[in-house]
Write an enzyme that holds these catalytic residues in place. Structure first.
Site, PDB file in Angstrom:
ATOM      1  N   TRP A 260      -2.986   3.079  -1.833  1.00  0.00           N
ATOM      2  CA  TRP A 260      -4.027   2.691  -3.161  1.00  0.00           C
ATOM      3  C   TRP A 260      -4.923   1.677  -1.395  1.00  0.00           C
ATOM      4  CZ3 TRP A 260      -1.618  -0.504  -7.922  1.00  0.00           C
ATOM      5  CH2 TRP A 260      -1.283   0.249  -8.352  1.00  0.00           C
TER       6      TRP A 260
ATOM      7  N   GLU B 230       2.695   8.342  -7.796  1.00  0.00           N
ATOM      8  CA  GLU B 230       1.310   9.173  -6.765  1.00  0.00           C
ATOM      9  C   GLU B 230       1.564  10.073  -5.937  1.00  0.00           C
ATOM     10  OE1 GLU B 230      -1.650   6.171  -8.186  1.00  0.00           O
ATOM     11  OE2 GLU B 230      -2.430   6.074  -5.931  1.00  0.00           O
TER      12      GLU B 230
ATOM     13  N   HIS C 272      -2.609  -1.984 -21.634  1.00  0.00           N
ATOM     14  CA  HIS C 272      -4.184  -0.950 -21.759  1.00  0.00           C
ATOM     15  C   HIS C 272      -4.689  -1.079 -23.011  1.00  0.00           C
ATOM     16  CE1 HIS C 272      -1.167   1.032 -18.521  1.00  0.00           C
ATOM     17  NE2 HIS C 272      -2.402   0.937 -17.436  1.00  0.00           N
TER      18      HIS C 272
ATOM     19  N   ASP D  45       6.475  -4.423  -6.375  1.00  0.00           N
ATOM     20  CA  ASP D  45       5.612  -3.931  -7.579  1.00  0.00           C
ATOM     21  C   ASP D  45       5.671  -2.163  -6.410  1.00  0.00           C
ATOM     22  OD1 ASP D  45       5.416  -5.136  -9.713  1.00  0.00           O
ATOM     23  OD2 ASP D  45       3.469  -5.970  -8.496  1.00  0.00           O
TER      24      ASP D  45
ATOM     25  N   ILE E 297       5.229  -8.586 -15.975  1.00  0.00           N
ATOM     26  CA  ILE E 297       4.879  -7.760 -14.988  1.00  0.00           C
ATOM     27  C   ILE E 297       4.123  -8.573 -13.834  1.00  0.00           C
ATOM     28  CG2 ILE E 297       4.108  -6.340 -14.056  1.00  0.00           C
ATOM     29  CD1 ILE E 297       6.326  -5.606 -16.290  1.00  0.00           C
TER      30      ILE E 297
ATOM     31  N   GLU F 168     -23.197  -0.286 -12.218  1.00  0.00           N
ATOM     32  CA  GLU F 168     -23.406  -0.233 -14.095  1.00  0.00           C
ATOM     33  C   GLU F 168     -23.005  -0.061 -15.541  1.00  0.00           C
ATOM     34  OE1 GLU F 168     -24.239   0.650 -10.796  1.00  0.00           O
ATOM     35  OE2 GLU F 168     -26.522  -0.236 -10.219  1.00  0.00           O
ATOM     36  N   LEU F 169     -22.037   1.164 -14.981  1.00  0.00           N
ATOM     37  CA  LEU F 169     -21.570   1.799 -16.222  1.00  0.00           C
ATOM     38  C   LEU F 169     -20.996   1.043 -16.995  1.00  0.00           C
ATOM     39  CD1 LEU F 169     -21.586   3.953 -18.220  1.00  0.00           C
ATOM     40  CD2 LEU F 169     -19.999   5.412 -16.759  1.00  0.00           C
TER      41      LEU F 169
HETATM   42  N1  GLN Z   1       2.522  -7.636 -10.480  1.00  0.00           N
HETATM   43  C1  GLN Z   1       1.230  -6.932 -10.587  1.00  0.00           C
HETATM   44  C2  GLN Z   1       0.512  -7.644 -12.096  1.00  0.00           C
HETATM   45  O1  GLN Z   1       1.297  -7.998 -13.031  1.00  0.00           O
HETATM   46  C3  GLN Z   1       1.551  -5.383 -11.313  1.00  0.00           C
HETATM   47  C4  GLN Z   1       0.143  -4.375 -11.567  1.00  0.00           C
HETATM   48  C5  GLN Z   1       0.295  -3.035 -11.679  1.00  0.00           C
HETATM   49  O2  GLN Z   1       2.018  -2.256 -11.794  1.00  0.00           O
HETATM   50  N2  GLN Z   1      -0.346  -2.309 -11.445  1.00  0.00           N
HETATM   51  O3  GLN Z   1      -0.686  -7.567 -12.195  1.00  0.00           O
HETATM   52 ZN    ZN Z   2       1.883  -1.816 -13.745  1.00  0.00          ZN
END
Ligand code: GLN
Ligand code: ZN
Length: 757
Positions: free
Chosen positions: A565, A609, A696, A603, A435, A21-22
């Site tokens: 993840w 992490e 971002h 990737d 990317i 919801e948020l």
């Molecule tokens: N190949 C992925 C994308 O472009 C890479 C995303 C990521 O690094 N978090 O969405």
């Molecule tokens: Zn990325």
């Protein structure tokens, strides 16, 4: 007399809402589709529902101030008045979101991962001249709001030491300045805050100090001691719980044990386990602590908030073991409170909603609600177990020790590969690429939902995806990009998509976990042996390549990231699980090559992490993580260009490991940190693409700005090895933003190419 700590608690709770919801409220507010009042009302309801639910489950110690409109570290910066001048605005929410997301002409603050989780926090900027001032409105409002519901709460705050250790020095700070230099000033603001909370009648406050589970210098430990001595000796203050999590306190434990505070929170799930785990050995938190932590005499007078229910996984708690740990703690501490190992922010809300899961698997799972119930149940069990009844420590289980004998036969040396690829690919200087993902349109998401619901057939969905690929390829050709992508329209998420196509994984319907701001991911559950029944991405890549003569990059997610993840089975050493996934990726790389794909990107944004927080454990991890990546990629011929992508700018600490991945081209974030990392990676011996467009943020960078970033990059990276690309995938942006931004990126590259030739 201070009131004693309730018998059961959690260190924090999800806040995005069971149905996100948020997220919806935030995004509609940002887009101007709803008012501030609408947003505040949704937020209030999320908080109310959480408190009521926790109380209904029988939890005694309810946390507050765990809600956030964006991030708890950013909230702490606001609480302390640490708002850089360029973001200040009459409207407090506008100021807040400008720091998080940027505003016209102003880039947002940097964002980075919260310890070894997939949650991202906003990095505050602290300088020698930062003027601190208390703004206690938020924690006070939450206390009052809960009270109006008849519930007493314990405000949760990021502690002063962790706050400063996570901050960055403001850009104009003199050399040698570190945010921690401002500890005394910050502690004074906390002192005033504690006084205000005491005046409000608050009995307990939780100060989170997870930074103390990483290696700390003697000077930093002295700072911890000074800070908690000062706060502990305040005359008017609530009782203090200083909570550590994500590991064991090590040298910081005696410091906290000796501080004049009432309670210490310990992560008894991870304890010293992590690094050892990498080696395939299972220890129990209680054993490590039995020797170290709980031997400390000073804990005798203190309450230990014992994190025995994991906040980092989705498995049910082993009650026997948890109880044994609690009893051991009770023998050694003044009082023991049953708790989670960390905030439950990192797990989804409720497994009961996952009606699509295999019941046998569901039985093994616990999400936030179930974990609260476990905490409550353990507290009752503990209370009913007489003091002397200490069962034997369950023996540390030997884990299966089945390390694979897969070692990567190396690829040809880079120079040989570079020559082969130059010949094969014929790319211009400063090649422009992206990317991987292009914007995910609402149409695509709806089509995927309709497919899942059986409302449309495979064929209809398939033709939509193809149409999208056609458009993305045409767009990239029009923009003049050099290495194209198919845009990943078929992927909901870079990990979940692979999980859905590999054996050994299950995916959830509602299992959302906050990643940053309004963004959530649904981590798959890796519960069995991983196998690739058939090629996953090949048909899309082949189709995209059939539409253009320029090279199309095949896009894969790396083995470490797929595991990082996901919620991962805990009956095998992590590295064994990662190698199983690497096997599947290796097969996919081979099939892509066979389908005529000349550039393949694998990737690994999560490589860093998983780096253990303690230095002593890092080398072993990096060694096997790199080996897994190389196993996944080293089957490729020298003509095939292997790219990798990592999403962060502070790569310095694992530079050698990134280098050891041996990818031909590495793209990495840097737009937000203004090329800060180039000093470190400039010497990188292969292709490098420092991000020049911060995806971002909704902001569109100008061509001049991009040209400037590239010119900066050229000071450390030779032109023959410099690539031009955004920071990360484009899927969260709109086509409007992306087209404008990529046009500027391509123009900047073209201008520079002209200048160079
Ligand atoms: N190949 C992925 C994308 O472009 C890479 C995303 C990521 O690094 N978090 O969405
Ligand atoms: Zn990325």
């Amino acid at each position: 007399m201070r009131s004693s700590f309730p018998a059961s608690t959690v260190l924090g709770y999800p806040r995005i809402g069971p149905d996100r919801e948020l997220k919806r409220a935030l995004e509609s507010y940002w887009e101007g589709r709803s008012s501030r009042t609408d947003l505040e009302e949704t937020a209030r309801r999320v908080r109310e529902d959480t408190w009521r639910r926790l109380a209904a489950l029988g939890l005694e110690g309810l946390p507050s101030n765990t809600f956030s409109y964006y991030d708890q570290v950013l909230d702490t910066a606001v609480l302390l008045g640490a708002v850089p001048g360029r973001y200040r605005h009459d409207d407090d929410l506008a100021t807040y979101f400008a720091m998080a997301r940027g505003a016209e002409g102003i880039a947002p603050l940097r964002m980075t991962k919260w310890f070894d989780t997939n949650y991202h926090y906003i990095v505050p900027e602290i300088g020698p001249d930062t003027v601190f001032s208390l703004d206690a409105a938020k924690p006070l409002a939450e206390v009052r709001e809960a009270r109006a519901l008849g519930l007493e709460t314990r405000p949760v705050l990021v502690g002063p030491v962790t706050f400063l250790l996570l901050s960055q020095a403001a850009p104009d700070s003199p050399d040698g300045f570190a945010p921690l230099d401002r500890l005394d000033d910050v502690v004074e603001v906390y002192a005033r805050l504690l006084a205000e909370l005491a005046a409000e009648g608050v009995g307990w406050v939780q100060l989170d100090e997870p930074a103390l589970v990483a290696d700390r210098t003697p000077a930093e430990l002295a700072a911890v001691e000074a800070a908690y001595d000062r706060l502990g000796r305040l005359e008017h203050r609530p009782a203090l719980l200083v909570a550590s999590y994500f590991g064991d306190l090590g040298d910081a434990l005696p410091v906290l044990a000796g501080a004049p505070i009432e309670a210490v929170g310990l992560d008894l799930v991870r304890g010293t386990v992590e690094g050892v785990e990498a080696l395939g050995v299972k220890t129990l938190g209680v054993e490590a602590l039995g020797v170290k932590a709980l031997g400390a005499e000073a804990l005798r007078g203190k309450t230990v908030v014992a994190g025995v229910v994991s906040g980092r996984d989705v498995w049910r708690t082993d009650r026997e073991r948890a109880l044994a740990t609690l009893l051991a703690v009770r023998q050694r501490a003044g009082r023991v409170v049953v708790s989670t190992s960390c905030s439950l922010l990192h797990v989804p809300y409720d497994v009961e909603r996952e009606t699509g899961l295999d019941p046998a698997l569901r039985e093994r799972l616990a999400f936030a609600e179930q974990k609260v119930a476990e905490v409550v149940g353990l507290a009752a069990l503990l209370a009913a177990t007489p003091g002397r009844d200490l069962p034997d420590h369950p023996a540390a289980q030997e884990r299966p020790h089945a390390f694979p004998a897969r070692t990567a036969e190396g690829r040809a040396p880079y120079a040989v590969r570079a020559a082969a690829q130059a010949e094969h690919l014929k790319l211009p200087l400063l090649p422009v690429t992206t990317i991987g993902s292009f914007p995910q349109t609402g149409e695509l998401r709806r089509a995927r939902a309709a497919l899942a619901a059986g409302e449309i057939g495979e064929a209809a969905y398939e033709s939509m995806v193809r149409a999208e690929i056609e458009q993305v390829i045409a767009l990239q050709e029009r923009l003049g990009l050099d290495v194209l992508v198919h845009g990943e329209p078929e992927r909901n998420d870079m990990v979940q998509y692979f999980a859905e196509h590999l054996d050994g994984f299950a995916v959830t319907r509602h299992g959302w976990v906050q990643s940053y701001g309004s963004r959530c991911t649904r981590p798959p559950i890796l519960h069995g042996d991983v196998r690739r029944p058939e090629p996953i991405t090949v048909r899309w890549a082949r189709y995209a390549q059939s539409l253009t003569s320029r090279p199309v990059k095949g896009m894969l997610t790396g083995p470490v990231t797929i595991v990082a993840w996901s919620f991962v089975r805990d009956d095998l050493p992590l590295r064994e699980v990662v190698f199983q996934v690497a096997d599947a990726v290796r097969q996919e790389v081979g099939d892509l090559e066979e389908a005529g794909i000349r550039v393949i990107q694998v990737d690994e944004p999560a490589l860093r992490e998983l780096v253990p927080l303690r230095r002593a454990e890092q080398a072993a991890y990096l060694q096997w993580a790199v080996a897994a990546y190389r196993w996944a990629t080293s089957g490729a011929s020298e003509h095939t260009q292997i790219h990798t992508h990592l999403c962060y700018s502070d790569a310095d600490q694992i530079l050698a490991a990134i280098d050891a991945l041996d990818a031909d081209v590495t793209s990495i974030e840097s737009a937000r940190s203004r090329g800060r990392l180039l000093g470190a990676v400039g010497a990188f011996p292969r292709g490098l693409g420092p991000g020049v467009y911060d995806i971002h943020s909704p902001r569109v960078p100008g061509a001049d700005e991009v040209e400037h970033l590239l010119t900066e990059a050229l000071r450390t990276v030779p032109a023959e090895r410099l690539w031009v690309n955004p920071d990360c995938g484009l899927k969260t942006r709109s086509y409007e933003q992306v087209e404008a931004a990529l046009a500027n990126v391509a123009e900047a590259a073209a201008r520079l190419r002209d200048r160079l030739s």
